[in-house]
Write a protein that holds these residues in place. Sequence first.
Motif, PDB file in Angstrom:
ATOM      1  N   THR A   1      12.814   5.105  11.284  1.00 36.74           N
ATOM      2  CA  THR A   1      11.732   4.289  10.727  1.00 36.74           C
ATOM      3  C   THR A   1      10.390   4.717  11.302  1.00 36.74           C
ATOM      4  O   THR A   1      10.270   4.980  12.502  1.00 36.74           O
ATOM      5  N   ILE A   2       9.381   4.788  10.440  1.00 35.72           N
ATOM      6  CA  ILE A   2       8.020   5.096  10.874  1.00 35.72           C
ATOM      7  C   ILE A   2       7.106   3.969  10.422  1.00 35.72           C
ATOM      8  O   ILE A   2       7.043   3.650   9.236  1.00 35.72           O
ATOM      9  N   ASN A   3       6.411   3.362  11.374  1.00 42.10           N
ATOM     10  CA  ASN A   3       5.420   2.327  11.073  1.00 42.10           C
ATOM     11  C   ASN A   3       4.026   2.919  11.232  1.00 42.10           C
ATOM     12  O   ASN A   3       3.749   3.611  12.220  1.00 42.10           O
ATOM     13  N   PHE A   4       3.149   2.609  10.279  1.00 40.23           N
ATOM     14  CA  PHE A   4       1.800   3.161  10.271  1.00 40.23           C
ATOM     15  C   PHE A   4       0.796   2.030  10.479  1.00 40.23           C
ATOM     16  O   PHE A   4       0.776   1.058   9.721  1.00 40.23           O
TER      17      PHE A   4
ATOM     18  N   THR B   1       3.500  -4.110   2.033  1.00 41.56           N
ATOM     19  CA  THR B   1       3.147  -5.489   1.720  1.00 41.56           C
ATOM     20  C   THR B   1       2.452  -6.151   2.903  1.00 41.56           C
ATOM     21  O   THR B   1       2.768  -5.881   4.063  1.00 41.56           O
ATOM     22  N   ASN B   2       1.506  -7.020   2.594  1.00 40.50           N
ATOM     23  CA  ASN B   2       0.785  -7.804   3.609  1.00 40.50           C
ATOM     24  C   ASN B   2       0.190  -6.920   4.719  1.00 40.50           C
ATOM     25  O   ASN B   2       0.221  -7.265   5.890  1.00 40.50           O
ATOM     26  N   GLY B   3      -0.324  -5.774   4.309  1.00 40.43           N
ATOM     27  CA  GLY B   3      -0.941  -4.877   5.275  1.00 40.43           C
ATOM     28  C   GLY B   3       0.040  -4.040   6.065  1.00 40.43           C
ATOM     29  O   GLY B   3      -0.357  -3.239   6.905  1.00 40.43           O
ATOM     30  N   GLU B   4       1.337  -4.216   5.824  1.00 38.51           N
ATOM     31  CA  GLU B   4       2.352  -3.446   6.540  1.00 38.51           C
ATOM     32  C   GLU B   4       2.649  -2.155   5.799  1.00 38.51           C
ATOM     33  O   GLU B   4       2.867  -2.149   4.594  1.00 38.51           O
ATOM     34  N   LEU B   5       2.633  -1.047   6.540  1.00 39.31           N
ATOM     35  CA  LEU B   5       2.990   0.244   5.977  1.00 39.31           C
ATOM     36  C   LEU B   5       4.127   0.827   6.810  1.00 39.31           C
ATOM     37  O   LEU B   5       3.961   1.103   7.996  1.00 39.31           O
TER      38      LEU B   5
ATOM     39  N   LEU C   1       5.892   4.977  15.904  1.00 35.08           N
ATOM     40  CA  LEU C   1       4.667   4.239  15.612  1.00 35.08           C
ATOM     41  C   LEU C   1       3.548   5.262  15.484  1.00 35.08           C
ATOM     42  O   LEU C   1       3.223   5.951  16.450  1.00 35.08           O
ATOM     43  N   PHE C   2       2.985   5.371  14.284  1.00 33.86           N
ATOM     44  CA  PHE C   2       1.931   6.352  13.994  1.00 33.86           C
ATOM     45  C   PHE C   2       0.622   5.583  13.839  1.00 33.86           C
ATOM     46  O   PHE C   2       0.454   4.814  12.910  1.00 33.86           O
ATOM     47  N   VAL C   3      -0.319   5.805  14.759  1.00 35.90           N
ATOM     48  CA  VAL C   3      -1.568   5.050  14.793  1.00 35.90           C
ATOM     49  C   VAL C   3      -2.718   5.932  14.326  1.00 35.90           C
ATOM     50  O   VAL C   3      -2.895   7.047  14.824  1.00 35.90           O
ATOM     51  N   SER C   4      -3.527   5.406  13.393  1.00 40.44           N
ATOM     52  CA  SER C   4      -4.620   6.174  12.801  1.00 40.44           C
ATOM     53  C   SER C   4      -5.952   5.450  12.922  1.00 40.44           C
ATOM     54  O   SER C   4      -5.998   4.257  13.238  1.00 40.44           O
ATOM     55  N   GLN C   5      -7.010   6.175  12.627  1.00 44.14           N
ATOM     56  CA  GLN C   5      -8.347   5.607  12.618  1.00 44.14           C
ATOM     57  C   GLN C   5      -8.582   4.897  11.282  1.00 44.14           C
ATOM     58  O   GLN C   5      -9.013   5.515  10.316  1.00 44.14           O
ATOM     59  N   GLY C   6      -8.297   3.627  11.207  1.00 44.33           N
ATOM     60  CA  GLY C   6      -8.535   2.861   9.996  1.00 44.33           C
ATOM     61  C   GLY C   6      -7.344   2.830   9.062  1.00 44.33           C
ATOM     62  O   GLY C   6      -6.443   3.675   9.123  1.00 44.33           O
ATOM     63  N   PHE C   7      -7.361   1.841   8.167  1.00 42.46           N
ATOM     64  CA  PHE C   7      -6.237   1.632   7.257  1.00 42.46           C
ATOM     65  C   PHE C   7      -6.113   2.762   6.246  1.00 42.46           C
ATOM     66  O   PHE C   7      -5.008   3.142   5.859  1.00 42.46           O
ATOM     67  N   ALA C   8      -7.247   3.331   5.804  1.00 40.21           N
ATOM     68  CA  ALA C   8      -7.207   4.412   4.806  1.00 40.21           C
ATOM     69  C   ALA C   8      -6.455   5.621   5.348  1.00 40.21           C
ATOM     70  O   ALA C   8      -5.636   6.228   4.648  1.00 40.21           O
TER      71      ALA C   8
END
Length: 203
Positions: free
Chosen positions: A88-91, A76-80, A46-53
């Motif tokens: 698997t890597i989720n952003f 899709t639907n905001g899922e990256l 799980l890779f967490v960032s500052q904002g969707f960009a």
Amino acid sequence: MRLLAHQIEIVEAINNNFVTSISAPRQNGKSYAALAAAIEIGGRTLFVSQGFAAAKCRFTEAERYESDRVIKACRTNGELSVIRESGTINFLAYSKYIGRGMSADTLILDDADFVDNPELIANLYPVIATSKNPRIVALGILPDRGLAAHFYECADKVLHWYGDTEAKANPALGTLISEKAIEREKQVMPPDIYRRDRLGLYD
């Protein structure tokens, strides 16, 4: 992209420790190195960032990383998310209820020094609680600010680049960032912001 010496050090630190605290000025490739570690180690990340960009930038880098094959990329639907042969890597972007209902082996918190909400730890730690080999990585410019400060205090391994000169503070100087770019940055940035973002110093 071939990893630089300090990025290889970051990958090795993440691979060999439960909690890793990494801090360096901007544009030194620490986020990319953490992503490379996640891909090489494999499993669920799980890779967490500052904002969707920012999350989208890391997602694109994961798609293009030249290691194992990308099986599927979802946007899709905001899922990256990127499903590779290694795992698997989720952003995601930081949010109040982030991590609820998710599980992972590696938790990467980008720009953690700019996140000042200790309650997020209560949401995020359960994400890796059931992993047999969990890892937490906190990235930032300053190790003792915001959410990064908590993991700096309890880290098994700390990598901290800073200094009173640009050469000392920026391990990617001359490769990922040029001296000319830094000169321009110094010209336009307020002095206190420059000290923080380019030298890793904070009064």
